[in-house]
Design a protein around this motif. Structure first.
Motif, PDB file in Angstrom:
ATOM      1  N   LEU A 141       0.937  -1.463   0.108  1.00  0.00           N
ATOM      2  CA  LEU A 141       0.126  -0.025  -0.030  1.00  0.00           C
ATOM      3  C   LEU A 141       0.808   1.291  -0.065  1.00  0.00           C
ATOM      4  O   LEU A 141       0.368   2.430  -0.165  1.00  0.00           O
ATOM      5  N   SER A 142       2.066   1.052   0.260  1.00  0.00           N
ATOM      6  CA  SER A 142       3.033   2.061   0.473  1.00  0.00           C
ATOM      7  C   SER A 142       3.066   3.270  -0.750  1.00  0.00           C
ATOM      8  O   SER A 142       3.012   2.607  -1.957  1.00  0.00           O
ATOM      9  N   ARG A 143       2.699   4.483  -0.863  1.00  0.00           N
ATOM     10  CA  ARG A 143       2.633   5.500  -1.663  1.00  0.00           C
ATOM     11  C   ARG A 143       1.250   5.440  -2.555  1.00  0.00           C
ATOM     12  O   ARG A 143       1.371   6.393  -3.633  1.00  0.00           O
ATOM     13  N   LYS A 144       0.522   4.513  -2.457  1.00  0.00           N
ATOM     14  CA  LYS A 144      -0.590   4.598  -3.281  1.00  0.00           C
ATOM     15  C   LYS A 144      -1.754   5.321  -2.738  1.00  0.00           C
ATOM     16  O   LYS A 144      -1.731   5.587  -1.446  1.00  0.00           O
ATOM     17  N   VAL A 145      -2.665   5.787  -3.535  1.00  0.00           N
ATOM     18  CA  VAL A 145      -4.010   6.192  -2.979  1.00  0.00           C
ATOM     19  C   VAL A 145      -4.768   5.255  -2.070  1.00  0.00           C
ATOM     20  O   VAL A 145      -5.124   4.060  -2.835  1.00  0.00           O
ATOM     21  N   VAL A 146      -4.946   5.550  -0.803  1.00  0.00           N
ATOM     22  CA  VAL A 146      -5.720   4.477  -0.055  1.00  0.00           C
ATOM     23  C   VAL A 146      -6.872   5.356   0.628  1.00  0.00           C
ATOM     24  O   VAL A 146      -6.895   6.282   1.081  1.00  0.00           O
ATOM     25  N   ILE A 147      -8.275   4.557   0.166  1.00  0.00           N
ATOM     26  CA  ILE A 147      -9.361   4.973   0.590  1.00  0.00           C
ATOM     27  C   ILE A 147      -9.817   4.254   1.960  1.00  0.00           C
ATOM     28  O   ILE A 147     -10.016   3.150   1.765  1.00  0.00           O
ATOM     29  N   ASP A 148      -9.796   4.987   2.771  1.00  0.00           N
ATOM     30  CA  ASP A 148      -9.995   4.421   4.295  1.00  0.00           C
ATOM     31  C   ASP A 148     -11.557   4.677   4.812  1.00  0.00           C
ATOM     32  O   ASP A 148     -11.920   5.899   4.878  1.00  0.00           O
ATOM     33  N   THR A 149     -12.370   3.626   4.665  1.00  0.00           N
ATOM     34  CA  THR A 149     -13.637   3.785   4.988  1.00  0.00           C
ATOM     35  C   THR A 149     -13.945   3.281   6.626  1.00  0.00           C
ATOM     36  O   THR A 149     -15.072   3.279   6.784  1.00  0.00           O
ATOM     37  N   SER A 150     -13.032   3.214   7.339  1.00  0.00           N
ATOM     38  CA  SER A 150     -13.168   2.454   8.491  1.00  0.00           C
ATOM     39  C   SER A 150     -13.596   3.679   9.477  1.00  0.00           C
ATOM     40  O   SER A 150     -13.317   4.784   9.745  1.00  0.00           O
ATOM     41  N   ASN A 151     -14.041   3.238  10.733  1.00  0.00           N
ATOM     42  CA  ASN A 151     -14.142   4.093  11.890  1.00  0.00           C
ATOM     43  C   ASN A 151     -13.890   3.573  13.114  1.00  0.00           C
ATOM     44  O   ASN A 151     -13.771   2.021  13.258  1.00  0.00           O
ATOM     45  N   TYR A 152     -13.255   4.144  14.047  1.00  0.00           N
ATOM     46  CA  TYR A 152     -12.591   3.661  15.439  1.00  0.00           C
ATOM     47  C   TYR A 152     -13.873   3.512  16.567  1.00  0.00           C
ATOM     48  O   TYR A 152     -14.709   4.843  16.775  1.00  0.00           O
TER      49      TYR A 152
END
Length: 271
Positions: A141-152
Motif C-alpha cells: 500500500l505504500s505511496r498508493k492512494v488508499v481510501i479508508d472507510t473505517s471508523n474507530y
C-alpha cells in the motif's frame, strides 16, 4: 500473483496516482465542495502523467483494489464495476469465499488475496474493522492512494490510548502504518444509503460523501470516484482536523445530507 507495477517517476520512484481528467480540488485543505474542471482537448492525462479515469467504453479503466468485502466494500465494488472500473476484491477468508460476489459483479471483477488486491489497485479501498489495521499489507500500500472507510469503535475494536486521548485519528494511524496517501471517505454515510443513494448529477436528492486527506492529489482522485458513482464529494479538510469532522459522534455522521448542507456544517465547525 502480482498485479502490474506502477510506472516509475523521476529517480525510479513509483508515480503516485493523481487526479484524472476533468477533476480538480481545492488547495490547502479548505473544506468545500469539489468542482468539475473542463476536460482538456485530446487524450489528456493527469498532471503527473498518470492515466486519466476512463469508462469501459473509452479504453483501459483504472484498477481498484478492495480489502474487505463487507457491506461497504462490496457495495463500492458493485458501484465501481457498474461504471466501468476493473476491481479486485479480497477478504481475510480467501478468494474462494468471494466466488458468489465476483459472479454477481461480472467480468470486470476478480477475487484475490489482500496483498494481491493492494498490488493490483492503482487506488485501494480499505474497508475492514479498524481494530485490524495492523493486518493491512503495508509494503503493497505504500505511496498508493488508499481510501479508508473505517471508523474507530472502541466497543468493537478495543481501546487504543492515543485515539481515546484524541492525539491522532484512526486514518492517520493507517497512513503511518501503510505509508499510503490516505483519504478518508465513505465512512459517514450509512451503507444502505451508499447502496441505494446513487443519483445523476444535478438530481435534487443526490447525497454528499465527506472526504478528508492531507494529499491534495489523492483527494482529487477520490473526489472523482465519488462523483462517478453518483454522489457529491465534500472536502472536510486534512486527515487530522478534517477527519475529525466526519468521524462517529459528529454532526454529519450517519446522516443523509446534500452537499450544500454538509459544506455549511463543515464551515460552521471551522469558525
Amino acid at each position: 500473483m502480482r498485479g502490474p507495477r506502477p510506472r516509475a517517476g523521476p529517480g525510479g520512484a513509483p508515480r503516485r496516482v493523481r487526479a484524472g481528467r476533468g477533476f480538480r480540488g481545492r488547495r490547502g485543505g479548505t473544506p468545500g465542495v469539489w468542482r468539475t474542471a473542463p476536460a482538456p482537448a485530446g487524450p489528456a492525462a493527469g498532471r503527473s502523467g498518470a492515466p486519466p479515469r476512463k469508462s469501459a467504453r473509452e479504453g483501459p479503466a483504472m484498477r481498484i483494489g478492495i480489502i474487505g468485502a463487507g457491506h461497504i466494500g462490496s457495495t463500492l465494488a458493485r458501484h465501481f464495476t457498474r461504471v466501468g472500473y476493473d476491481v479486485a476484491v479480497s477478504n481475510s477468508r480467501g478468494p474462494r469465499s468471494l466466488d458468489g460476489l465476483v459472479a454477481e459483479l461480472g467480468p470486470r471483477a476478480q477475487a484475490l488475496t489482500p496483498e494481491e488486491a493492494a498490488r493490483f489497485g492503482e487506488v485501494v479501498v480499505v474497508s475492514i474493522p479498524f481494530g485490524r489495521w495492523h493486518e493491512l499489507p503495508s509494503a503493497e500500500l505504500s505511496r498508493k492512494v488508499v481510501i479508508d472507510t473505517s471508523n474507530y469503535l472502541p466497543e468493537r475494536d478495543g481501546h487504543e490510548r492515543d485515539l481515546d486521548q484524541d492525539t491522532i485519528t484512526s486514518s492517520q494511524k493507517i497512513r503511518a502504518h501503510t505509508g499510503g496517501n490516505v483519504v478518508k471517505a465513505f465512512n459517514a454515510l450509512p451503507w444502505q444509503d451508499l447502496r441505494d443513494g446513487s443519483r445523476p448529477k444535478g438530481a435534487p436528492d443526490r447525497l454528499a460523501v465527506a472526504l478528508s486527506g492531507s494529499d491534495e492529489d489523492g483527494k482529487a482522485v477520490v473526489a472523482g470516484l465519488v462523483r462517478d458513482i453518483g454522489f457529491d464529494p465534500v472536502d472536510a479538510g486534512n486527515l487530522g482536523r478534517g477527519g475529525r469532522r466526519h468521524q462517529p459522534g459528529t454532526q454529519v455522521f450517519g446522516r443523509k445530507l446534500p452537499k450544500d448542507e454538509m459544506s455549511e456544517i463543515f464551515h460552521a465547525v471551522r469558525r
